[in-house]
Design a protein around this motif. Structure first.
Motif, PDB file in Angstrom:
ATOM      1  N   VAL A   1      76.628  10.123 117.354  1.00 59.83           N
ATOM      2  CA  VAL A   1      77.143   8.916 117.127  1.00 59.83           C
ATOM      3  C   VAL A   1      78.327   8.504 117.710  1.00 59.83           C
ATOM      4  CG1 VAL A   1      78.339   7.904 114.963  1.00 59.83           C
ATOM      5  CG2 VAL A   1      76.688   9.621 114.466  1.00 59.83           C
ATOM      6  N   SER A   2      78.973   9.126 118.366  1.00 58.34           N
ATOM      7  CA  SER A   2      80.082   8.304 119.252  1.00 58.34           C
ATOM      8  C   SER A   2      79.500   7.905 120.433  1.00 58.34           C
ATOM      9  CB  SER A   2      81.103   9.398 119.701  1.00 58.34           C
ATOM     10  OG  SER A   2      81.815  10.014 118.447  1.00 58.34           O
ATOM     11  N   ASP A   3      78.331   8.676 120.917  1.00 53.65           N
ATOM     12  CA  ASP A   3      77.817   8.278 122.092  1.00 53.65           C
ATOM     13  C   ASP A   3      77.141   6.684 122.055  1.00 53.65           C
ATOM     14  OD1 ASP A   3      76.601   8.708 124.850  1.00 53.65           O
ATOM     15  OD2 ASP A   3      74.644   8.793 123.685  1.00 53.65           O
TER      16      ASP A   3
ATOM     17  N   HIS B   1      67.375   5.784 114.414  1.00 56.90           N
ATOM     18  CA  HIS B   1      68.118   6.763 114.409  1.00 56.90           C
ATOM     19  C   HIS B   1      68.756   7.448 113.060  1.00 56.90           C
ATOM     20  CE1 HIS B   1      70.407  10.427 115.686  1.00 56.90           C
ATOM     21  NE2 HIS B   1      71.773   9.861 115.118  1.00 56.90           N
ATOM     22  N   LEU B   2      69.192   6.280 112.341  1.00 62.98           N
ATOM     23  CA  LEU B   2      69.776   6.314 111.046  1.00 62.98           C
ATOM     24  C   LEU B   2      68.534   6.574 109.974  1.00 62.98           C
ATOM     25  CD1 LEU B   2      71.768   5.878 108.944  1.00 62.98           C
ATOM     26  CD2 LEU B   2      71.332   3.543 108.788  1.00 62.98           C
ATOM     27  N   GLU B   3      67.394   5.852 110.223  1.00 61.27           N
ATOM     28  CA  GLU B   3      66.221   6.118 109.213  1.00 61.27           C
ATOM     29  C   GLU B   3      66.035   7.673 109.269  1.00 61.27           C
ATOM     30  OE1 GLU B   3      61.570   5.244 108.618  1.00 61.27           O
ATOM     31  OE2 GLU B   3      62.600   3.936 110.018  1.00 61.27           O
ATOM     32  N   GLU B   4      65.949   8.157 110.297  1.00 60.48           N
ATOM     33  CA  GLU B   4      65.323   9.288 110.533  1.00 60.48           C
ATOM     34  C   GLU B   4      66.171  10.502 109.672  1.00 60.48           C
ATOM     35  OE1 GLU B   4      64.608  12.986 113.805  1.00 60.48           O
ATOM     36  OE2 GLU B   4      64.904  10.975 114.398  1.00 60.48           O
ATOM     37  N   ILE B   5      67.685  10.122 109.906  1.00 62.41           N
ATOM     38  CA  ILE B   5      68.735  10.840 109.100  1.00 62.41           C
ATOM     39  C   ILE B   5      68.582  10.850 107.504  1.00 62.41           C
ATOM     40  CG2 ILE B   5      71.370  11.031 108.604  1.00 62.41           C
ATOM     41  CD1 ILE B   5      71.576  10.494 111.535  1.00 62.41           C
ATOM     42  N   LEU B   6      68.406   9.382 107.019  1.00 66.30           N
ATOM     43  CA  LEU B   6      68.154   9.158 105.478  1.00 66.30           C
ATOM     44  C   LEU B   6      66.884   9.500 104.971  1.00 66.30           C
ATOM     45  CD1 LEU B   6      69.628   5.467 105.290  1.00 66.30           C
ATOM     46  CD2 LEU B   6      70.794   7.695 105.258  1.00 66.30           C
ATOM     47  N   GLN B   7      65.819   9.568 105.813  1.00 67.65           N
ATOM     48  CA  GLN B   7      64.600  10.187 105.471  1.00 67.65           C
ATOM     49  C   GLN B   7      64.807  11.815 105.110  1.00 67.65           C
ATOM     50  OE1 GLN B   7      62.129   8.396 104.418  1.00 67.65           O
ATOM     51  NE2 GLN B   7      61.715   6.777 105.428  1.00 67.65           N
ATOM     52  N   THR B   8      65.271  12.451 105.989  1.00 66.08           N
ATOM     53  CA  THR B   8      65.566  13.908 106.030  1.00 66.08           C
ATOM     54  C   THR B   8      66.633  14.053 104.886  1.00 66.08           C
ATOM     55  OG1 THR B   8      65.123  14.170 108.199  1.00 66.08           O
ATOM     56  CG2 THR B   8      66.329  15.865 107.114  1.00 66.08           C
ATOM     57  N   LEU B   9      67.551  13.357 104.534  1.00 64.70           N
ATOM     58  CA  LEU B   9      68.440  13.502 103.461  1.00 64.70           C
ATOM     59  C   LEU B   9      67.903  13.410 102.176  1.00 64.70           C
ATOM     60  CD1 LEU B   9      71.454  13.643 102.320  1.00 64.70           C
ATOM     61  CD2 LEU B   9      71.422  11.273 102.463  1.00 64.70           C
ATOM     62  N   ILE B  10      67.057  12.188 101.849  1.00 65.32           N
ATOM     63  CA  ILE B  10      66.634  11.695 100.702  1.00 65.32           C
ATOM     64  C   ILE B  10      65.101  12.514 100.379  1.00 65.32           C
ATOM     65  CG2 ILE B  10      65.812   9.953  99.363  1.00 65.32           C
ATOM     66  CD1 ILE B  10      67.700   7.962 100.639  1.00 65.32           C
TER      67      ILE B  10
ATOM     68  N   VAL C   1      75.277  -0.267 109.941  1.00 61.70           N
ATOM     69  CA  VAL C   1      74.203   1.153 110.259  1.00 61.70           C
ATOM     70  C   VAL C   1      75.423   2.234 110.885  1.00 61.70           C
ATOM     71  CG1 VAL C   1      72.545   1.539 112.132  1.00 61.70           C
ATOM     72  CG2 VAL C   1      72.435  -0.573 110.907  1.00 61.70           C
ATOM     73  N   PHE C   2      76.504   1.580 111.666  1.00 64.62           N
ATOM     74  CA  PHE C   2      77.240   2.660 112.146  1.00 64.62           C
ATOM     75  C   PHE C   2      77.980   3.212 110.846  1.00 64.62           C
ATOM     76  CE2 PHE C   2      76.318   0.467 116.114  1.00 64.62           C
ATOM     77  CZ  PHE C   2      76.002   1.827 117.012  1.00 64.62           C
ATOM     78  N   THR C   3      78.413   2.767 109.937  1.00 60.72           N
ATOM     79  CA  THR C   3      79.117   2.985 108.739  1.00 60.72           C
ATOM     80  C   THR C   3      78.261   4.063 107.927  1.00 60.72           C
ATOM     81  OG1 THR C   3      80.193   0.904 108.507  1.00 60.72           O
ATOM     82  CG2 THR C   3      80.253   2.483 106.638  1.00 60.72           C
ATOM     83  N   TYR C   4      76.887   3.744 108.053  1.00 66.85           N
ATOM     84  CA  TYR C   4      76.255   4.889 107.354  1.00 66.85           C
ATOM     85  C   TYR C   4      76.030   6.247 108.496  1.00 66.85           C
ATOM     86  CZ  TYR C   4      74.808   1.926 103.502  1.00 66.85           C
ATOM     87  OH  TYR C   4      74.596   1.296 102.419  1.00 66.85           O
TER      88      TYR C   4
END
Length: 347
Positions: free
Chosen positions: A269-271, A289-298, A255-258
């Motif tokens: 991310v650092s926080d 948090h990651l899902e929101e980013i990937l949904q926005t990207l894809i 998850v953090f790698t993504y």
């Protein structure tokens, strides 16, 4: 249908560096391709002369028993290219098998590469082990670094975006280039440099090896919202992080790698990393948090791909135009190499 993005960017010029890259047509592309190369290609097409190969011939080196799969995915990969923002007005997209000069250059180069040198190639050694070929490796697969060298040199590319694991391929290409130049007595071919992205290889959602279609641990660029959500929920984290209050490991945590690869807010991310290491931050919160980013990207990639897929004839027309242009370029290089080496010409 207009398959170019809704803007008119500056066109590349003949004085700009030449990029050659591409993908095997074995299935639609995924987030690993996007992180490792596609987003770089979108940016570089504005400052370089860029050629993308739909590598259907190379795909047959380990898919010879299923040629229909390879052929069908030519269109699928082309759709992914266009959907992420590759502009055919800036980037020439061509079908590898429709460029006969590549096959002749490959045969020419094969006479200057030994089997033992191919077997020592670290990339080939690893991929033979991964596929379980042992001594039953297909000759075409063993020799595909030479085919790749033909691709690179035929376009006179000086920059090749690859993952770190593919860097030995560029080294072997340059060995062939130096050999040809010595035989010709002049620099008939340029050497190439590997462009390795900062992100490197993106791991699969299971944390086992790199993201791969065949391993079933990938997120396609055309993934639906539900597929994205399910993939993020299944992502490998820290198996010892059993309670929210437990300190967790960030290293090796997919998850953090993504988040490192796709978040535009690395301060956040650092926080999150600091809170996770201390304890008090649950996996589900980080995954949300990651899902929101990937949904926005894809989302825009998926929507654009869906529109393009409604007119496959227009996409194929673009491929024919790009392949015709690439055929002229690659044939000119072959003619120069044959002339420099003093090989007999019929015309």
């Amino acid at each position: 249908m207009n398959i170019a993005p809704n803007h008119t960017p500056d066109r590349a010029t003949d004085t700009q560096p030449v990029i050659l890259t591409g993908d095997r047509t074995t299935g639609p592309l995924h987030l690993g391709h996007y992180a490792g190369s596609l987003r770089n290609r979108v940016a570089l097409q504005h400052s370089h002369r860029q050629y993308l190969l739909l590598a259907d011939a190379q795909a047959l080196t380990d898919n010879a028993a299923d040629p229909e799969k390879v052929a069908n995915n030519v269109l699928e990969v082309a759709l992914d290219y266009l959907a992420v923002g590759i502009d055919p007005e800036l980037t020439t997209i061509a079908v590898q098998s429709a460029l006969p000069a590549l096959a002749e250059l490959t045969m020419l180069y094969l006479n200057h590469v030994t089997v033992s040198r191919l077997e020592r190639n670290p990339t080939i050694k690893t991929e033979i082990q991964q596929r379980g070929f042992e001594r039953d490796v297909p000759a075409g697969f063993l020799c595909y670094p030479v085919s790749q060298a033909a691709d690179i040199t035929a376009f006179r590319a000086t920059l090749v975006p690859v993952g770190e694991d593919q860097a030995p391929m560029i080294e072997q290409t340059n060995e062939i280039v130096r050999r040809m130049n010595r035989l010709a007595g002049c620099d008939v071919l340029p050497e190439a440099r590997a462009l390795i992205p900062a992100v490197g290889r993106l791991p699969g959602i299971d944390g086992i090896g790199k993201m791969s279609k065949s391993a079933g641990n990938a997120i396609p660029l055309s993934a639906s919202p539900d597929e994205i959500r399910d993939a993020v929920r299944r992502m490998y984290t820290d198996p010892d992080h059993l309670k929210v209050s437990d300190p967790g490991k960030v290293e090796g945590n997919v998850v953090f790698t993504y988040l490192d690869a796709f978040s535009d807010d690395q301060g956040t991310v650092s926080d999150l990393k600091a809170r996770y290491r201390r304890g008090g931050l649950g996996d589900i919160q980080v995954k949300n948090h990651l899902e929101e980013i990937l949904q926005t990207l894809i989302w825009p990639i998926r929507e654009r791909r869906t529109r393009l897929a409604e007119d496959p004839g227009e996409v194929m027309r673009m491929l024919r135009d790009g392949t015709d242009k690439a055929r002229e370029i690659t044939q000119a290089t072959l003619d120069e190499v044959r002339s420099a080496l003093g090989l007999f010409r019929w015309t």
